[in-house]
Enzyme design. Structure first.
Site, PDB file in Angstrom:
ATOM      1  N   THR A   6       6.703 -36.985 -35.939  1.00  0.00           N
ATOM      2  CA  THR A   6       8.055 -37.529 -36.063  1.00  0.00           C
ATOM      3  C   THR A   6       8.583 -37.987 -34.703  1.00  0.00           C
ATOM      4  O   THR A   6       9.368 -38.936 -34.621  1.00  0.00           O
ATOM      5  CB  THR A   6       9.030 -36.500 -36.670  1.00  0.00           C
ATOM      6  N   ALA A  61       3.313 -32.622 -39.707  1.00  0.00           N
ATOM      7  CA  ALA A  61       4.067 -33.870 -39.591  1.00  0.00           C
ATOM      8  C   ALA A  61       5.135 -33.838 -38.515  1.00  0.00           C
ATOM      9  O   ALA A  61       5.499 -34.882 -37.964  1.00  0.00           O
ATOM     10  CB  ALA A  61       4.703 -34.211 -40.938  1.00  0.00           C
ATOM     11  N   ARG A  64       8.836 -33.930 -46.337  1.00  0.00           N
ATOM     12  CA  ARG A  64       9.770 -33.244 -47.233  1.00  0.00           C
ATOM     13  C   ARG A  64      11.192 -33.100 -46.704  1.00  0.00           C
ATOM     14  O   ARG A  64      12.013 -32.461 -47.348  1.00  0.00           O
ATOM     15  CB  ARG A  64       9.198 -31.858 -47.586  1.00  0.00           C
ATOM     16  N   GLN A 113      -2.969 -31.513 -39.941  1.00  0.00           N
ATOM     17  CA  GLN A 113      -2.748 -32.036 -41.285  1.00  0.00           C
ATOM     18  C   GLN A 113      -2.457 -33.533 -41.257  1.00  0.00           C
ATOM     19  O   GLN A 113      -2.501 -34.192 -42.289  1.00  0.00           O
ATOM     20  CB  GLN A 113      -1.536 -31.340 -41.923  1.00  0.00           C
ATOM     21  N   ASN A 169       8.295 -24.657 -33.904  1.00  0.00           N
ATOM     22  CA  ASN A 169       8.747 -25.426 -35.047  1.00  0.00           C
ATOM     23  C   ASN A 169      10.274 -25.454 -35.091  1.00  0.00           C
ATOM     24  O   ASN A 169      10.942 -24.597 -34.510  1.00  0.00           O
ATOM     25  CB  ASN A 169       8.211 -24.800 -36.345  1.00  0.00           C
ATOM     26  N   THR A 217       5.098 -27.818 -38.581  1.00  0.00           N
ATOM     27  CA  THR A 217       4.724 -27.803 -39.983  1.00  0.00           C
ATOM     28  C   THR A 217       5.475 -26.712 -40.725  1.00  0.00           C
ATOM     29  O   THR A 217       5.744 -25.644 -40.166  1.00  0.00           O
ATOM     30  CB  THR A 217       3.204 -27.585 -40.156  1.00  0.00           C
ATOM     31  N   SER A 218       5.805 -26.987 -41.985  1.00  0.00           N
ATOM     32  CA  SER A 218       6.443 -25.976 -42.828  1.00  0.00           C
ATOM     33  C   SER A 218       5.461 -24.885 -43.216  1.00  0.00           C
ATOM     34  O   SER A 218       5.851 -23.809 -43.652  1.00  0.00           O
ATOM     35  CB  SER A 218       7.014 -26.622 -44.091  1.00  0.00           C
ATOM     36  N   ASP A 232      -2.432 -39.782 -39.422  1.00  0.00           N
ATOM     37  CA  ASP A 232      -2.027 -40.997 -38.712  1.00  0.00           C
ATOM     38  C   ASP A 232      -2.937 -41.380 -37.556  1.00  0.00           C
ATOM     39  O   ASP A 232      -2.771 -42.435 -36.948  1.00  0.00           O
ATOM     40  CB  ASP A 232      -0.593 -40.863 -38.200  1.00  0.00           C
ATOM     41  N   HIS A 292      -6.894 -33.345 -43.406  1.00  0.00           N
ATOM     42  CA  HIS A 292      -6.587 -34.161 -44.587  1.00  0.00           C
ATOM     43  C   HIS A 292      -7.069 -35.600 -44.447  1.00  0.00           C
ATOM     44  O   HIS A 292      -6.688 -36.463 -45.240  1.00  0.00           O
ATOM     45  CB  HIS A 292      -5.086 -34.144 -44.870  1.00  0.00           C
TER      46      HIS A 292
END
Length: 236
Positions: free
Chosen positions: A25, A21, A33, A100, A209, A185-186, A103, A118
């Site tokens: 952004t 994600a 999250r 992941q 990241n 990504t986390s 969009d 996903h």
């Protein structure tokens, strides 16, 4: 560190990017999250993990529909330099992408080598007759006119498995890489995070990241703005 990672990307035989994600952004799409992310507030008093679940689809499909429609669609969003630079490398035959993100911005950037792990919000279908439905129609109603079946986007909900084709393509992309670059990504969501277990011995692993992530044995890590990193890469 920035220069060394960019040199690694330029010199690799095949790079596999794994994105989340944090890439989107920069295009104005909220992540999940963070304090201002999609999961920051409850909706009708229910946690997003339930609202985006298969159980919710079966038991309260109107809640899933309202949550997805009001919180996840950003049709005016445009690809940013991260999407564009990854697409450029992929389309040159030097890279693959596993994302992941749901969009569709990587495809909008023209990437022809992307696995949407996903799924994609803009790929909708009727759960009754399995017919494809235009996402614009989904925005108007959760019901399919011909049979009044429930429409849903082809994304992976909590409680559902990853599509077999996406899983196979992802494993192949990881196995093909001599460099894996994790971006935005986390890296805490499985089975996505577990894909790196399929990498070949000696494959280098780097991270771009905002914060360090639990990715095991990392060759190099750039902690900062991914957009700035890829903007600099674009200038090389």
């Amino acid at each position: 560190m920035t220069t060394s990672i960019q040199t690694m990307i330029q010199n690799a035989e095949h790079v596999t990017f794994m994105t989340g994600a944090g890439v989107s952004t920069a295009s104005g799409i909220p992540d999940y999250r963070s304090k201002d992310g999609l999961y920051a507030d409850k909706f009708h008093g229910l946690p997003p993990e339930y609202l985006l679940s298969h159980d919710c689809l079966v038991q309260q499909p109107e809640l899933l529909y309202a949550f997805v429609k009001d919180n996840m669609y950003f049709p005016d969003a445009k690809p940013n330099v991260i999407h564009e630079q990854i697409a450029k490398l992929c389309n040159a035959g030097r890279a693959s992408l596993i994302t992941q993100n749901v969009d569709g911005l990587d495809r909008q950037a023209g990437n022809q080598q992307v696995v949407e792990f996903h799924g994609n919000l803009y790929d909708c279908y009727c759960t009754s007759d399995q017919q494809s439905v235009d996402w614009h129609d989904y925005m108007k109603s959760m019901y399919h006119d011909p049979d009044h079946g429930v429409i849903r986007p082809r994304i992976v909900l909590y409680g559902e498995g990853i599509a077999e084709k996406a899983l196979q393509q992802s494993v192949q992309a990881v196995e093909a890489a001599d460099l894996i670059v994790i971006v935005g990504t986390s890296f805490k969501v499985y089975p996505f995070a577990g894909l790196i277990n399929y990498r070949r011995p000696g494959t280098q692993l780097v991270v771009v990241n905002n914060e360090p992530i639990p990715a095991g044995s990392v060759t190099a890590q750039y902690t900062g703005d991914a957009k700035a990193f890829f903007s600099e890469l674009a200038g090389k």
